[in-house]
Design a protein around this motif. Structure first.
Motif, PDB file in Angstrom:
ATOM      1  N   GLU A  12      17.793 147.093 100.012  1.00 59.76           N
ATOM      2  CA  GLU A  12      17.787 146.280 100.776  1.00 59.76           C
ATOM      3  C   GLU A  12      18.358 144.306 100.510  1.00 59.76           C
ATOM      4  O   GLU A  12      17.090 143.997  99.929  1.00 59.76           O
ATOM      5  CB  GLU A  12      17.651 146.212 102.134  1.00 59.76           C
ATOM      6  N   GLY A  13      18.903 143.479 100.761  1.00 60.44           N
ATOM      7  CA  GLY A  13      19.494 142.720 100.102  1.00 60.44           C
ATOM      8  C   GLY A  13      19.537 142.818  99.036  1.00 60.44           C
ATOM      9  O   GLY A  13      19.871 141.246  98.221  1.00 60.44           O
ATOM     10  N   LYS A  15      21.730 142.782  95.375  1.00 59.69           N
ATOM     11  CA  LYS A  15      23.064 142.119  95.465  1.00 59.69           C
ATOM     12  C   LYS A  15      24.192 143.550  95.666  1.00 59.69           C
ATOM     13  O   LYS A  15      25.670 142.859  96.035  1.00 59.69           O
ATOM     14  CB  LYS A  15      23.931 141.217  93.944  1.00 59.69           C
TER      15      LYS A  15
END
Length: 141
Positions: A12-13, A15
Motif C-alpha cells: 500500500e502506498g 508508487k
C-alpha cells in the motif's frame, strides 16, 4: 538462461502498486571446488592446480584491498573496499574506532561500449537470455 518469476507490487502506498515485475530465480550455487573442476576441463591444468590458484587469488585480493588498492580482474571487474561511518562533530574528534562502523566490498563489473551505438554492456552479462519459470516451480530465495 536466467530464470525469473513475475510478481505484483502489493505494498500500500507504493508508487507502482498493482504493476508486475520480474525477479531473478536462482536454482543453486556453485562453489570453488566445482568451478575448479569445470575450469580443468577447458585448460591444461589439473583441478587441484586451478583450485590452488583460485584460493590464492582470494588471499591476494584480500591483501591488496586491505592495503587500499583496487583489484582489477581483466574482463571481470574491479573490487575495492568501501567504508560505512557515523559522523563526528569535528575532524579532530573523528576516530576510526568510534566512527567507522563497517566495511564492505564494492564490485564494479567491466563494461564494454559498442563504438557504433555507444550501448554499454557489462562483460559478465553480455548475451544473457531470459526464461520465465514454470508456475509450479519452487522459488528458492
Amino acid at each position: 538462461m536466467l530464470n525469473y518469476v513475475l510478481y505484483q507490487e502489493k505494498r500500500e502506498g507504493a508508487k507502482e502498486v498493482g504493476k508486475w515485475y520480474a525477479r531473478a530465480v536462482h536454482s543453486g550455487e556453485i562453489r570453488t571446488k566445482q568451478l575448479a573442476l569445470e575450469i580443468e576441463e577447458n585448460v591444461s591444468a589439473k583441478e587441484s592446480d586451478v583450485y590452488a590458484v583460485i584460493k590464492e587469488l582470494v588471499r591476494a585480493m584480500k591483501r591488496h584491498m586491505q592495503n587500499s588498492e583496487i583489484v582489477v580482474l581483466d574482463d571481470f571487474g574491479r573490487f575495492k573496499v568501501g567504508i560505512s561511518s557515523k559522523p563526528a562533530t569535528t575532524a579532530k574528534t573523528f576516530s576510526p574506532q568510534a566512527n567507522i562502523v563497517g566495511t564492505h566490498v564494492l564490485f564494479q563489473p567491466e563494461v564494454h561500449i559498442d563504438t557504433a551505438t555507444r550501448a554499454r554492456t557489462r562483460a559478465l552479462l553480455s548475451g544473457i537470455q531470459f526464461r520465465e519459470t514454470a508456475k509450479n516451480d519452487v522459488v528458492k530465495e
